[in-house]
Structure formats: structure tokens, C-alpha cells
Write a protein that holds these residues in place. Structure first.
Motif, mmCIF file in Angstrom:
data_model
loop_
_atom_site.group_PDB
_atom_site.id
_atom_site.type_symbol
_atom_site.label_atom_id
_atom_site.label_comp_id
_atom_site.label_asym_id
_atom_site.label_seq_id
_atom_site.Cartn_x
_atom_site.Cartn_y
_atom_site.Cartn_z
ATOM 1 N N SER A 52 -33.502 15.518 -12.044
ATOM 2 C CA SER A 52 -32.236 14.789 -11.971
ATOM 3 C C SER A 52 -31.233 15.524 -11.094
ATOM 4 N N ASN A 53 -31.156 16.835 -11.237
ATOM 5 C CA ASN A 53 -30.229 17.615 -10.420
ATOM 6 C C ASN A 53 -30.660 17.665 -8.957
ATOM 7 N N CYS A 114 -35.496 24.241 -4.558
ATOM 8 C CA CYS A 114 -34.135 23.928 -5.005
ATOM 9 C C CYS A 114 -33.095 24.684 -4.179
ATOM 10 N N LEU A 115 -33.351 25.957 -3.920
ATOM 11 C CA LEU A 115 -32.391 26.764 -3.157
ATOM 12 C C LEU A 115 -32.319 26.315 -1.696
ATOM 13 N N ALA A 175 -35.576 8.902 -14.329
ATOM 14 C CA ALA A 175 -34.555 9.922 -14.065
ATOM 15 C C ALA A 175 -34.269 10.025 -12.571
ATOM 16 N N ASN A 176 -35.327 9.969 -11.755
ATOM 17 C CA ASN A 176 -35.143 10.007 -10.301
ATOM 18 C C ASN A 176 -34.254 8.867 -9.826
ATOM 19 N N ALA A 177 -34.619 7.652 -10.238
ATOM 20 C CA ALA A 177 -33.897 6.472 -9.767
ATOM 21 C C ALA A 177 -32.455 6.469 -10.252
ATOM 22 N N THR A 209 -28.240 24.878 -10.079
ATOM 23 C CA THR A 209 -28.496 24.664 -11.505
ATOM 24 C C THR A 209 -29.963 24.320 -11.749
ATOM 25 N N ALA A 210 -30.520 23.476 -10.882
ATOM 26 C CA ALA A 210 -31.941 23.136 -10.999
ATOM 27 C C ALA A 210 -32.817 24.367 -10.786
#
Length: 437
Positions: A52-53, A114-115, A175-177, A209-210
């Protein structure tokens, strides 16, 4: 490209149990339980939080970068080119991700992705007036996005039992959508209200955060589960249906990429309208996928049923073409187009994914999933770049009409092609690790 795709993703427990040659069922289940009992974040909820993030961070910046290019005098081709560069880098990372997972496991790959996705957003504050820098930033972020999307699509099978795998994949897809829909809207509003600083800070914070959450992933999850090795990795794969489905995915994704690049550049009556339109597309994609999934048995057997999404998508692009020439009714017409196109996009995504999955034997589902994802991302990048070029030469209205033609030629025709008889009768497991849904 083919060689990289054939380095399959780690298989679900239900698939590996059917084909593992090196361990007994008891040994496999014991290894699986060791993984899922690891402390900290070995839960599906944690993975959904990461995803989600990640998709929120992506959605915040996705429509903003073309605006930054346009603001400094860049052409429509250059504005769309930022999306093209992003998606090219994404595909390159997706091709390499299976090898990286096998060598380094999930945690380092997800954290790095993520980074790479989030930290370059800070550079937008300093380099928002430099088109070359914006292209470089898009490329770096694309690498991170590619790593995370492929790695996270393989995580639910490792964190859920086989009888709950379908629910796990569905939950991640929702969650993606939802994240994309919400943060596409928020991103445009943040940019209008606080400029590039506000949207960059939030996007960076979400990605970091992710990354912190991903530190809770087990260290040796990939190695404990293992992966199936097949000397004939494409044996049993029906290549013609996969090629047709991939062509359809590229076509509809190209239309979506062009729409996403052009909508922020159109002067709607209020500055928030572009964000609302993009968010509406994202929301109706969920509806299209849900309805198509409910009637999936009819979609696979009847070529005419598969065309419902094509009709909706073409109608949507036609509405956008009319909207850019209608001063008074621009937003209502564009909103109607967003609803129609989003529904068609979701419908076609579901149809093509189903046809891709039933074209491979169970142990090649990872290959099919990767092929579908890469086709989607390639189409988005290609569509954004080419539609921007058409808009420069002939205007926004003609650019949207060209998207309708692309859908008719590259989506309607492949979906109308008769499916191979052996494909229709192939037995595929009910629960498989699907791609980004």
C-alpha cells in the motif's frame, strides 16, 4: 528477455508440493512452517502494508512528473517520456528480480526497491526545473518499482497456506488498487496546494516507511522454500495464446499510459479535476476486474463476452477526445470517459490474465505472471511516450482518438482470436500466485 523470464519466481506451497523433487512433503511443510513462524513481520498484513505504501508513493509522483516537464517548457513528447523512461527501467528491474531473489532473498530486494523508489523524490525539490534530471530521477524510481512489484507479488504464497492463497492474493490486489486510486487524487491536490516540496516529502516518507516495514521480513524465506527447477522451462507453455494476451495487454496499457500522461496537461475548469479523473479511472478498474472475475468462466469460453471491456475502453477514450474540445462540459464528459475506460481496463486486465494463466502448466505460473506484468508496464511506457508525440503534432483530441484505434487493433483483434482447444481444457489450480492485481 526470455532467459530472464524463465528464471521463475519462487513457487507457492501448493505448486511446489506437486513438483518438488528434492524433499518429501513432510520436509517441505516443516520448512514452510519455520518460515511463517519467524518473528516480527511474517504476516500477510505486513506485506499489504508495504504494498500500500509503495503504490501510494508511486501514485503521488506519477502524474506530477509530466506536469513539471511541461512547466519548464518541455514538449508533450518530453512530458510523456518521463513515464516511458520510468516504465523502461521498471521492466529492466523486473527481468532481473528473479535472479536477485535467488541470490539475496526477499528482504534486501524489497528494502532496496523501496529506497530506490522513494529517496529520489527528494531530488525533485532541487532539480524540478531540469528535464534531464527529471528523466534520471524517473529511471531510478522505475528500478525500485520494478524490484518491489515482482518481489511482493511472490510474497503472499510464502506467508499463507495453500487453502488461503486465493484470498491472500485478492487482498493484496485490492490494496494495490485502493492505494493507487486514493493517492493519485491526493498527489494532484498536494501538488496544487504545496508544490513539489509537499508531494515529494510525502512520497519519500511512504516509501521509507515501506522499507522499514520490509526489514521485518524473514532473512532466508526464499532459501527455505526453494524453487522448482525444470530443464525444459517452457515445456507445456502454449505460446500463441500468451502472445495474443500479451499483445492485448500492451495495447490497453498503452492507452492507459497515454491517458495518464495527457489528463494532467489538459486545462480543466478546476485544478483538482485532473486528479479526480485519474482517481475515477483507478476506482472503476476495481469494478471491472470484480465483474469480469465473477463471469470468468464465460469470458474464457466466449470471444464476444471478452469484447465488453474493449467497447467500454474505446467509449472512454472517445469521451476524452470530445472533452478536450468541449469548454462547457469538459469535466462531466471526461468523468464519464474515466468511468467507461477504467471499467474496460479492469475487464481486459482480468481477461488477459486468465488467458495467460490457463496457457501454462502449474509449475510455469510464475513465468506467465512475469510476462503479463512486463507487458503491462511496457505498454504504459510506450503509450505515454507515443501519445505525447501525437499530442504535440495534432493536439489532445487526435491523441485520444489514436488510443481508441490502438485498442481496436491491438486489443479487440487478439481477444477475438479463437483460443487453442488444449488451452480451454487445461487443468489449472484454483489458487495461483497472480501478478499485480
Amino acid at each position: 528477455m526470455r532467459a530472464a523470464l524463465e528464471e521463475d519466481l519462487p513457487l507457492a506451497p501448493s505448486l511446489s508440493l506437486a513438483c518438488a523433487n528434492r524433499a518429501s512433503t513432510h520436509e517441505y511443510e516443516r520448512a514452510f512452517m519455520v518460515v511463517t513462524r519467524r518473528p516480527r513481520m511474517a504476516t500477510l498484513g505486513g506485506v499489504i502494508f508495504i504494498v500500500s505504501n509503495v503504490f501510494g508513493s508511486w501514485a503521488l509522483i506519477f502524474p506530477v512528473t509530466p506536469l513539471l516537464v511541461s512547466a519548464v517548457g518541455g514538449s508533450g513528447f518530453a512530458a510523456g517520456g518521463t513515464t516511458g523512461v520510468f516504465m523502461t527501467a521498471t521492466i529492466a528491474a523486473q527481468l532481473a528480480t528473479p535472479t536477485l531473489l535467488r541470490r539475496y532473498d526477499f528482504r534486501p530486494v524489497v528494502v532496496s526497491g523501496c529506497l530506490l523508489l522513494g529517496l529520489p523524490c527528494i531530488a525533485l525539490v532541487q532539480w524540478s526545473h531540469d528535464i534531464t534530471a527529471l528523466m534520471v530521477i524517473s529511471a531510478v524510481r522505475g528500478l525500485g518499482f520494478g524490484l518491489v512489484t515482482v518481489a511482493c507479488s511472490a510474497l503472499p504464497p510464502h506467508l499463507s497456506t495453500s487453502d488461503r492463497l486465493g484470498r491472500a492474493v485478492a487482498a493484496q490486489g485490492m490494496a494495490n488498487a485502493a492505494s493507487q486510486t486514493v493517492f493519485l487524487l491526493i498527489g494532484m491536490q498536494l501538488f496544487r496546494a504545496g508544490g513539489v516540496v509537499a508531494v515529494s516529502v510525502v512520497a519519500t516518507a511512504m516509501a521509507v516507511t515501506a522499507a522499514l516495514a520490509a526489514l521485518g521480513l524473514p532473512r532466508a524465506m526464499y532459501g527455505a522454500i526453494g524453487a522448482h527447477s525444470d530443464s525444459e522451462s517452457t515445456r507445456g507453455v502454449l505460446k500463441r495464446p500468451i502472445a495474443l494476451a500479451s499483445l492485448a495487454v500492451v495495447g490497453i496499457a498503452a492507452a492507459y499510459g497515454g491517458l495518464s500522461a495527457l489528463v494532467p496537461l489538459v486545462g480543466y475548469p478546476q485544478s483538482t479535476h485532473a486528479g479526480v479523473i485519474l482517481a475515477t479511472v483507478g476506482g472503476t478498474v476495481v469494478a471491472g476486474r470484480f465483474v469480469a472475475g465473477h463471469y470468468s468462466h464465460r469470458i474464457l469460453d466466449r470471444r464476444s463476452t471478452a469484447q465488453i471491456g474493449v467497447v467500454a475502453a474505446i467509449a472512454g477514450t472517445m469521451c476524452f477526445s470530445v472533452a478536450v474540445t468541449s469548454a462547457n462540459a469538459a469535466f462531466p464528459v471526461a468523468l464519464a470517459g474515466a468511468m467507461a475506460f477504467g471499467f474496460g481496463l479492469g475487464w481486459i486486465q482480468n481477461v488477459t490474465l486468465m488467458r495467460t494463466l490457463v496457457s501454462v502448466p502449474p509449475h510455469r505460473v510464475g513465468f506467465a505472471s512475469a510476462a503479463w506484468n512486463i507487458s503491462m508496464d511496457a505498454g504504459i511506457g510506450l503509450g505515454a511516450t507515443m501519445t505525447g508525440a501525437v499530442a504535440d503534432h495534432s493536439g489532445f483530441g487526435i491523441a485520444h482518438l489514436s488510443s481508441a484505434v490502438i485498442i481496436a487493433l491491438t486489443v479487440a483483434l487478439p481477444l477475438a482470436a479463437r483460443q487453442n482447444r488444449s488451452q480451454q481444457h487445461r487443468q489449472v489450480m484454483r489458487e495461483v500466485p497472480a501478478s499485480r492485481e
